[in-house]
Design a protein around this motif. Structure first.
Motif, short mmCIF file in Angstrom:
data_model
loop_
_atom_site.label_atom_id
_atom_site.label_comp_id
_atom_site.label_asym_id
_atom_site.label_seq_id
_atom_site.Cartn_x
_atom_site.Cartn_y
_atom_site.Cartn_z
N UNK A 1 0.87 -1.18 0.00
CA UNK A 1 0.00 0.00 0.00
C UNK A 1 0.90 1.22 0.00
N UNK A 2 0.80 2.02 -1.04
CA UNK A 2 1.56 3.28 -1.11
C UNK A 2 0.68 4.41 -0.59
N UNK A 3 1.20 5.17 0.34
CA UNK A 3 0.50 6.35 0.84
C UNK A 3 1.43 7.53 0.61
N UNK A 4 0.95 8.55 -0.08
CA UNK A 4 1.86 9.66 -0.36
C UNK A 4 1.17 10.86 -0.97
N UNK A 5 2.00 11.77 -1.44
CA UNK A 5 1.54 13.00 -2.06
C UNK A 5 2.07 13.04 -3.49
N UNK A 6 1.38 13.75 -4.35
CA UNK A 6 1.94 13.99 -5.67
C UNK A 6 1.96 15.49 -5.93
N UNK A 7 2.98 15.89 -6.66
CA UNK A 7 3.10 17.29 -7.06
C UNK A 7 3.13 17.34 -8.57
N UNK A 8 2.24 18.11 -9.16
CA UNK A 8 2.20 18.24 -10.62
C UNK A 8 3.05 19.43 -11.04
N UNK A 9 3.86 19.20 -12.06
CA UNK A 9 4.72 20.24 -12.59
C UNK A 9 4.46 20.40 -14.09
N UNK A 10 4.35 21.57 -14.61
CA UNK A 10 4.38 22.86 -13.92
C UNK A 10 3.14 23.02 -13.03
N UNK A 11 3.22 23.98 -12.12
CA UNK A 11 2.12 24.17 -11.17
C UNK A 11 0.86 24.68 -11.85
N UNK A 12 1.06 25.54 -12.87
CA UNK A 12 -0.09 26.13 -13.56
C UNK A 12 -0.31 25.45 -14.90
N UNK A 13 -1.49 25.60 -15.40
CA UNK A 13 -1.80 25.09 -16.74
C UNK A 13 -2.88 25.98 -17.33
N UNK A 14 -3.03 25.89 -18.65
CA UNK A 14 -4.04 26.70 -19.35
C UNK A 14 -5.13 25.80 -19.90
N UNK A 15 -6.33 26.25 -19.76
CA UNK A 15 -7.44 25.55 -20.41
C UNK A 15 -7.47 25.95 -21.88
N UNK A 16 -7.84 25.00 -22.72
CA UNK A 16 -8.01 25.31 -24.13
C UNK A 16 -9.49 25.48 -24.42
#
Lengths: 322, 293
Positions: free
Chosen positions: A304-319
């Motif tokens: 069982x993995x318990x953790x956090x994820x960080x998405x990079x880049x932090x921002x994104x643009x909607x199309x």
């Protein structure tokens, strides 16, 4: 469009015709007498009061309609031609209203897009299926999201120093004189695909909304393991690499658009040659070739993995569409 | 073999990376938290969801369920039972969960002991006859647990963008009353001083008792209709018992056999199980929230 709303539309068109006719007559007679139109102030109040007055005047419009008929009815042919034109106008208006009264859905944007973002995921892995030894490990994964639902990535686990042997191994050995062959892990490194088939959102106390998704993960990699010398303490095993497959399921809850918490259940499967339960005699006892069982055993480590994820880049643009 | 120095460096690296990631997540990052968007205008102060189905508040829940113990050392129990709840609020209910272990399946370890276990003077009390080991292992017979159920999260999930199901996540906690059957108390002397039929008979003798334990867990409900949901839940109930029927401790010199099978041999175990149930709600129709708006 329903039949009821179509009838309403026809009534409204009829009313509009009556109002236009009434206003036309008033305008005609005003040119004959004096021009009072200069008194208009174009204020909002005026527009609103005009609307209110329009409702009050609805009763009078019937009378105006009747009088208009008597006054305009001199040229019958032109009246008939005018009526046809009005009919065409009404039909055109109906067509127009049919187009603009389509149902429109307001759809919430996806809270966090994964598309073309990296995901860094540190976690702690805890063994779920082994009563004898817990192969706990700190782990880190890096994924790249090729689409919004599909990612390719890799993860790395470091086991050595974090494993725990349970008392069961000792108790079984003491009470039944049986040695349970167990294995020590050092590290694992795996490539994997991640696919998100299920997503949703939760609300808490009708106040906060959490976006989450559930994903499937699977891939192939390497594990570096060795048996513990349980049967013969004189045996000294070296670590070796084993090909391992992994498959799992997880759930990811978005805390922000770039930070999530996740829980994942993953089965790491590989073939392990356990310690030989028989001890060779004489000089053969020190021969490493006699230390391992002849056949390999399919071994599962469900973690069982318990953790956090960080998405990079932090921002994104909607199309958006045009 | 990798030396200790390299291992220390790798460990330090892993810890440093973890610490850095924690710090990065906490400080200095753009705060794009949609949950905190302050709304003005007509939506200010409005609830997150309106006109939602209130599945639980004021309704009874009757839930037949089947459960299975996990990570068992010697015996796996399959329990049949159910749960009766009354939901005071949509987020809080009280009730009782109960189940009877109708099926017991021995684990691979039990089979191994029956096949290959050895007895001598030192362990004759723990294992008089390996072929009878199956008779001496402990079993959970039944469980009854008054409990409170807290449902903090509710929502819906979409599967392949086709199937949408109302869902809620719940946690529960209470007190479990567990009926346990274990090997009966016995002394090595004179019963098992040597392998006799009397000693063998001590392997078959059983005693029942009631253990009190805290119980807690989490679960997920998937609503197929206003009156029915499928639930999957995990439950933990830690308590001490003698799962193997062997002499494991009790000696004043420490954790060492004392030549008696008794309550001193009850070892703490984190027992847990997973269950699948179908919940039926009464009355059958759910109400709709915020209908006055």
């Amino acid at each position: 469009m329903s039949l009821g709303s179509r009838n309403n539309l026809e009534k409204r068109n009829l009313k509009r015709q009556q109002i236009v006719l009434g206003v036309g007559l008033i305008a005609f007679f005003s040119f004959v007498d004096e021009a009072f139109a200069q008194d208009m102030s174009f204020e909002i109040d005026e527009a609103e009061s005009a609307e209110a007055q329009a409702g009050a005047k609805e009763g009078q419009e019937g009378k105006a309609k009747a009088s208009a008929k008597t006054e305009v009815g001199g040229d019958v042919l032109s009246d008939l031609a005018g009526a046809e034109e009005k009919e065409e106008t009404v039909v055109a208006e109906r067509e127009h209203h049919k187009l603009v009264t389509e149902e429109i859905y307001a759809v919430q944007r996806i809270y966090a897009l994964r598309y073309l973002r990296f995901e860094l995921a540190p976690s702690i892995a805890l063994t779920m299926n082994d009563q004898y030894i817990s192969h706990n490990a700190p782990a880190v994964a890096l994924n790249f999201w090729v689409t919004n639902v599909l990612a390719v990535g890799a993860n790395f686990l470091w086991y050595q120093g974090f494993e725990n042997q349970s008392d069961l191994t000792f108790h079984v050995g003491r009470s039944t004189r049986l040695g349970v062959p167990i294995t020590e892990y050092q590290l694992g490194a795996h490539l994997n695909f991640t696919y998100v088939p299920i997503y949703g959102k939760f609300q808490m106390f009708n106040e906060y909304i959490f976006q989450w998704d559930s994903y499937l993960v699977g891939g192939v990699g390497l594990m570096r393991t060795r048996p513990y010398p349980v049967v013969d303490p004189n045996r000294n095993f070296d670590f070796g690499f084993r090909v391992a497959f992994n498959v799992g399921i997880g759930i990811r809850v978005f805390i922000t658009r770039y930070l999530t918490a996740f829980l994942e259940l993953r089965d790491y499967m590989y073939l392990e040659r356990l310690e030989n339960l028989a001890i060779a005699l004489d000089d053969e006892r020190t021969n490493p070739d006699t230390w391992l069982a002849e056949d390999a055993t399919l071994t599962h480590n469900v973690a069982a993995h318990v953790g956090m994820t960080i998405f990079l880049p932090f921002d994104f643009d909607y199309r958006y569409p045009k | 073999m990798m030396d200790a120095r390299v291992m220390r460096i790798i460990k330090r690296f892993v810890l440093t990376v973890a610490l850095m990631l924690g710090c990065m997540a906490s400080f200095g990052l753009p705060s794009t938290q949609a949950q905190d968007v302050e709304i003005s205008g007509p939506l200010a102060g409005a609830p997150a969801v309106m006109h939602l189905r209130v599945y639980r508040e004021g309704r009874f829940q009757v839930k037949p369920a089947v459960a299975m113990t996990l990570q068992d050392e010697f015996d796996r129990a399959i329990l049949f039972g159910g749960e009766l709840n009354y939901n005071i609020f949509d987020f809080l209910g009280v009730g009782v969960w109960g189940a009877y272990a109708g099926i017991h399946i021995t684990t691979g370890l039990t089979d191994e002991v029956e096949d290959k276990g050895l007895s001598n003077d030192r362990n004759i009390l723990s294992l008089p006859d390996r072929r009878l080991f199956d008779d001496q292992i402990g079993e959970i017979q039944w469980i009854a647990a008054p409990q409170a159920v807290f449902t903090p999260l509710r929502g819906k999930l979409g599967i392949f963008e086709e199937l949408f199901v109302d869902t809620d996540f719940f946690v529960f906690a209470g007190v479990a009353i567990v009926g346990v059957e274990e090997r009966a108390d016995v002394n090595k002397i004179p019963t098992c001083d040597e392998l006799t039929e009397v000693c063998r008979q001590s392997q078959r003798e059983r005693t029942s008792r009631v253990a009190i334990a805290p119980t807690f867990g989490v679960g997920l409900s998937l609503y197929f209709a206003e009156f029915m949901a499928m639930t999957i839940e995990w439950r933990g109930l830690p308590f001490a018992w003698n799962t193997s029927g062997t002499d494991e401790s009790g000696d004043p010199r420490g954790d060492f056999p004392d030549d008696q099978i008794d309550s001193d041999d009850h070892l703490f175990k984190f027992n847990h199980l997973v269950s699948l149930g179908f919940a039926f709600y009464l009355p059958l129709d759910a109400t709709i929230s915020h209908t006055e708006n």
